[in-house]
Design an enzyme around this catalytic site. Structure first.
Site, PDB file in Angstrom:
ATOM      1  N   GLY A 248       0.808  -1.227   0.000  1.00 21.98           N
ATOM      2  CA  GLY A 248       0.000   0.000   0.000  1.00 21.98           C
ATOM      3  C   GLY A 248       0.832   1.265   0.000  1.00 21.98           C
TER       4      GLY A 248
ATOM      5  N   SER B 192       4.478   1.298  -4.444  1.00 21.94           N
ATOM      6  CA  SER B 192       5.718   0.845  -5.076  1.00 21.94           C
ATOM      7  C   SER B 192       5.590   0.730  -6.600  1.00 21.94           C
ATOM      8  CB  SER B 192       6.137  -0.481  -4.433  1.00 21.94           C
ATOM      9  OG  SER B 192       6.576  -1.401  -5.371  1.00 21.94           O
ATOM     10  N   SER B 193       4.487   0.153  -7.082  1.00 25.79           N
ATOM     11  CA  SER B 193       4.405  -0.082  -8.531  1.00 25.79           C
ATOM     12  C   SER B 193       4.315   1.244  -9.287  1.00 25.79           C
ATOM     13  CB  SER B 193       3.265  -1.027  -8.892  1.00 25.79           C
ATOM     14  OG  SER B 193       2.027  -0.423  -8.667  1.00 25.79           O
TER      15      SER B 193
ATOM     16  N   ALA C 188       5.535   4.140  -8.304  1.00 27.44           N
ATOM     17  CA  ALA C 188       6.832   4.822  -8.233  1.00 27.44           C
ATOM     18  C   ALA C 188       7.797   4.217  -9.250  1.00 27.44           C
ATOM     19  CB  ALA C 188       7.400   4.718  -6.814  1.00 27.44           C
TER      20      ALA C 188
ATOM     21  N   ASP D 275      -1.744   7.350  -7.193  1.00 25.91           N
ATOM     22  CA  ASP D 275      -0.373   6.874  -6.994  1.00 25.91           C
ATOM     23  C   ASP D 275       0.595   7.450  -8.034  1.00 25.91           C
ATOM     24  OD1 ASP D 275      -1.530   5.489  -4.967  1.00 25.91           O
ATOM     25  OD2 ASP D 275      -0.655   3.548  -5.488  1.00 25.91           O
TER      26      ASP D 275
HETATM   27  O1  PMV Z   1      -3.664   0.203  -2.797  1.00 24.06           O
HETATM   28  P1  PMV Z   1      -3.661   1.014  -1.535  1.00 24.06           P
HETATM   29  O2  PMV Z   1      -3.316   0.225  -0.346  1.00 24.06           O
HETATM   30  O3  PMV Z   1      -2.888   2.292  -1.680  1.00 24.06           O
HETATM   31  O4  PMV Z   1      -5.193   1.462  -1.252  1.00 24.06           O
HETATM   32  C1  PMV Z   1      -5.951   2.165  -2.163  1.00 24.06           C
HETATM   33  C2  PMV Z   1      -7.033   2.946  -1.491  1.00 24.06           C
HETATM   34  C3  PMV Z   1      -8.444   2.385  -1.597  1.00 24.06           C
HETATM   35  O5  PMV Z   1      -9.304   3.444  -1.217  1.00 24.06           O
HETATM   36  C4  PMV Z   1      -8.638   1.211  -0.657  1.00 24.06           C
HETATM   37  C5  PMV Z   1      -8.782   1.936  -3.010  1.00 24.06           C
HETATM   38  C6  PMV Z   1      -8.895   3.044  -4.045  1.00 24.06           C
HETATM   39  O6  PMV Z   1      -8.857   2.722  -5.256  1.00 24.06           O
HETATM   40  O7  PMV Z   1      -9.077   4.215  -3.675  1.00 24.06           O
END
Ligand code: PMV
Length: 327
Positions: free
Chosen positions: A110, A113-114, A116, A157
């Site tokens: 969570g 990593s992928s 980045a 991300d």
């Molecule tokens: O993949 P993670 O652990 O960063 O979690 C994503 C966050 C959630 O709200 C659970 C899913 C999402 O797509 O927003």
């Protein structure tokens, strides 16, 4: 000539799971980074050396040929392959490449990593091939790779890894980035259990379908916590931030996404003097995050270690993706 690119991982401070339905998520870039070095090859192979993650190999067309590690691990490289190919197509340039991937961001925990790794790969390949990609292009091309791994990722991300800092994200409303004037360290505790975001999101969805009258209210409370949390973060109000993290953890527990080890680390951190602590990300394993005074960071880290977790003291990183030429 080779180009090195690095990009930060992330931690969600507020809004995981509720953001799937509505309201904001608050996400921090952390000073743990993935590093990718790109070099041209004489042939047209794309060779990945990801020995940190336990494998190396290359693709012959669509077929993954392992050099070290198992053939199944080639699946993990799909996102990088797609990001790399999209980058070359976008630039209308082609070359064989050696891509060396090293990362201080644990995988499937969570911590982004992928994303980045994808962001760093696109930036390194773009710079190596002389493409002069903008940050926006790096972010978008990395997203193409992310989609391969996550299906329909939110885009948080790849954004946080590209730009760094703090993001407020809300579905349909996009992304706002901001910075704080003061240093605000956190301790992350890794439970060492890998988990799948997709599975946890569908578990919450199923619970919501079975008991909508309750789960809707839990989600509503999480939305409020996230909004108040964002305000407390901007004010650097540590007591309030800690309270809201504690409440948020309770709400996540009520949705069934915590595990005993995360709960243990959360409680141990509070006993060790943290202002607050909660799981971070999808749950089901992965990590928790604790807010503590600088003078108390080591205490909290020790408490996490006693629960057999791996503590990382992290700072918010305002440095997004960065490239430099090496040798
Ligand atoms: O993949 P993670 O652990 O960063 O979690 C994503 C966050 C959630 O709200 C659970 C899913 C999402 O797509 O927003």
């Amino acid at each position: 000539m080779a180009v090195e690119a690095t990009a930060p991982g992330k931690a969600i401070l507020f809004g995981e799971h509720s953001v799937v339905y509505r309201g904001p998520a608050v996400v921090l870039a952390i000073d743990r980074r993935a590093r990718v070095v790109a070099e041209k090859r004489g042939d047209d192979r794309i060779f990945f050396d990801a020995l940190d993650l336990g494998f190396s190999g290359y693709f012959e067309g669509e077929t993954y040929v392992p050099v070290q590690g198992e053939i199944q691990q080639g699946r993990r490289l799909q996102a990088l392959l797609v990001s790399t190919r999209c980058t070359m197509e976008h630039l209308d340039l082609k070359s064989g490449l050696n891509l060396t991937v090293r990362s201080r961001i644990p995988i499937a925990a969570g911590l982004g990593s992928s994303a980045a790794i994808c962001v760093a790969t696109v930036a390194a390949v773009g710079e190596l091939l002389g493409g002069g990609l903008s940050m926006e292009e790096v972010c978008d091309l990395a997203f193409e790779g992310e989609k391969v791994v996550h299906g329909t990722p939110s885009g948080v991300d790849n954004n946080i890894s590209t730009y760094g800092g703090i993001l407020r994200y809300e579905r349909g409303k996009g992304i706002d980035r901001f910075e704080l004037d003061s240093n605000l360290p956190f301790v992350i505790g890794n439970s060492r259990r890998r988990r799948s975001t997709r599975r946890l999101v569908s578990r919450v969805r199923a619970l919501r379908e079975r008991t909508p009258e309750i789960v809707e209210q839990v989600i509503e409370a999480m939305v409020q916590v996230s909004k108040s949390g964002l305000a407390a973060l901007k004010d650097v109000n540590l007591h309030r931030l800690g309270d809201l993290m504690n409440v948020n953890h309770g709400l996540l527990v009520s949705l069934g996404v915590s595990i005993a080890k995360l709960d243990l680390m959360v409680h141990a951190s509070r006993v060790a003097g943290a202002y607050g602590a909660k799981l971070t990300g999808a749950g089901g394993g992965g990590c928790m995050i604790a807010l503590s005074d600088i003078s108390n960071l080591e205490n909290v880290s020790r408490a996490i270690r006693r629960c057999r977790g791996d503590p990382y003291i992290v700072n918010i990183s305002y440095e997004g993706v960065k490239t430099r030429r090496v040798n």
